[in-house]
Structure formats: structure tokens, C-alpha cells
Design a protein around this motif. Sequence first.
Motif: not given
Lengths: 315, 74
Positions: B35, B45-46, A122, A102, B41-42, B51-52, B38-39, B54-55
Motif C-alpha cells: 500500500l 506520477e504527480d 491512493a 494489470k 507511485i501516485m 503515468t506509471i 501504491v501511495e 503498476m503491472s
Amino acid sequence: MIRTPICEMLGIEYPIFQGGMAWVADASLASAVSNAGGLGIIAAMNSNGEQLRAEIKKCKEMTDKPFGVNVMLMSPFADEAARVVIEENVSVVTTGAGNPSKYMKEWTEAGIKVIPVVPSVALARMVERVGASAVIAEGGESGGHVGEITTMALVPQVASAVSIPVIAAGGIGDGRGIAAAFMLGAVGVQLGTRFLVAEECTISGVYKEKVLKAKDIDTITTGKRLGHPVRSLKTPFSRRMFKCEYDMNVSDEELEQMGVGSLRKAAREGDLENGSFLAGQIAGMVSKTQTCHEIVTEIFEEAEAVLKGAGKWVK
Amino acid sequence: MVLEKVIDMLADYSDVESDKITEDSTFEELGLDSLDTVELIMGIEDEFGVTIEMSDEFKTVGSVVKYIEDNMEQ
């Protein structure tokens, strides 16, 4: 002489960062490391905006070399810190304890080189995409907040996944560690524990003495139950904390409460009963007090010798 | 459609059976930490070609699904 792309990118002589350790990494330590040719880093930790600004100004008076600020993303003042680094034209920002996405846009637009600490592939990929200049892959050998993965396993996986430079951190205490990090795909290193005993480091004498005396097995991780494990030296405090974690009569709130203020008590007061003396597993390798200049030049001389000799096993 | 796919991905990742995951499930309930998020979300996206940012604070399965749907329409 060892030069890597990170030297050109940041305008530093040696590809080494000093970790942004809370209550340790102040203007005195950061400026000394920068003056020694590395990248000194001030810890924003839980400072509010004005406290951080004062420390940055102090550092500017003590060095004309580049230095960075570590923004701790879990801090209640993270937003203020994020703004102050822009206003003070800090050239490098490292981030810890979370996902910096952010803030990335405003920082990169301000020309700041953002180098997040990442504990996974990641997150490394994600911050690369949003404009990080490099990443610090920090393995669980380090002091302070730690992830599960070790430096040996993390650095090559991150190096394969991103095309920006990778800085290795965690478990590096001398030239051998630097050479090894380079072999794993890193082009720079971040050290924390070794700088704890630097002459310019202003922490309590008790803390320095504990690090100098520490052996290989003298660190412990606590806080797993709370979801944020922390590596520190074994002391009456950390042993008590460790025990309480397995005692279900102690609530999470009580456990959390035990940790409040413990970093300050260790770094500033040397309080063995209530302080948390963060240090990495290489504490056992730290055996003498030196200036930052001596530390930096010594470990890069070692690294150069090790790297030059590396061919001897190749027949 | 997006919801089913996300639930499948989550089930595969967390080893929680897919019929136990709903729109209201939180990542925390599924035993996932930041974590892991995040994994995922990536991976998402694929999968969806979005495109995400993360904010945004993603807490529930539904919040991610909504984000994907909103951004796929564009």
C-alpha cells in the motif's frame, strides 16, 4: 424505496453486494442474493479456471439477474480466473488482495464493470484512473483479510478522492449501517458476515452456529506478523494462532503452514480445532437465520426508516 | 537527477535517512508494504508528470527510477 446510481449502473434493485467470501460465496449464495435484488458474488478464491467456470455456469442456471465474480489477486490461478470471467461474460468483477491494474485493460475492453476492493485512497485513485467503474472501500471491521483503517475513516476519504461511486464495506450488518455508510459518501454497501447465516449459504452448521452465538468482542485478528492480518471468530484455532504469533520459537513458515486449508476446514467441515471461521465485527448483531430475500428487504426497510428520521436532530 | 528526487521522496515518506537509500534498496528494506508503494507511485506520477503502469513489478528504487527515465524521454 432506496435507489442510487449503482443500481442503474449494474441493473440491480437494491444497492447491496454480497462479499466474495472464499469457500462461502458459491453459486447457491450468489444466485440467492441476486434473485433478492442485490448483487450476488461468486468467490474465485484459489479455484482454477475450470472450477470457476463450472460455478459460474451453475449460477447462471439459478438466476437470470446480474451477478459478479470476486477475483482474488494473490491466487496462483488469478490469470486463469481473469480469462474465465471474460469468456463467461460475467458482468461485474470485484477484486481483492492486491492491485488489479494489470487486468484492467482486458476486462474493461470486454465490457466488464470492474469494482476493486481498496483499503487506501491512493489505490482508489489508481484504479479509477485505469478504468474502474466503482470502488469498494473496505474498513478493518470486516472479516477475512483486513487493513488498518476503519470504515468510518476510510469511506469519506475515498469518497472525497474519487468521482466514481463508492461502496462501503466492513462493519455493516443492518439498516443503520447502510444509512451511516450513505452519510459517509457511499452509494452502496457490501455485506459478508450477515449472509453467512442465510438459508441459501451452504457453509457448515457449526460455522453458522458460531456466528449466531458471537458477541461484539468475539472476533480476533491474526497473521499480522506475516503481513496479511485476517479477522476471524475466536476459536481454539485462532487463539492458538494468536499465541504462536508472539512466540519467536515458531517460525514464519510454521505459522504460514498452520493457516493452509483452514478456510475450507471451517466452511466445509466446521472444524473448530483447525478451521479459520472468518467473520466481521458485526457478527454480534447477527442473531437469526433468514433467506437472502428476507435479509435484503429487511435491512433496506430499516435503512429507509433511519434515513427518513435523520432530520430530527436538525433544528 | 531523477534518482536524487526519488530518494528524497522516499526519505521523506519512510523517515529513513536519504544517505542510507541507494538504487539497490528494496521497498521491503525500507519497511514499506504494497500500500505504501501504491501511495509513493501516485506521488511520483504527480511529481514527474508520468503515468506509471503498476503491472510492472517494482521492487527496488532503481527499477522505479529507470521506468521514470524511460517514460520521460518519450
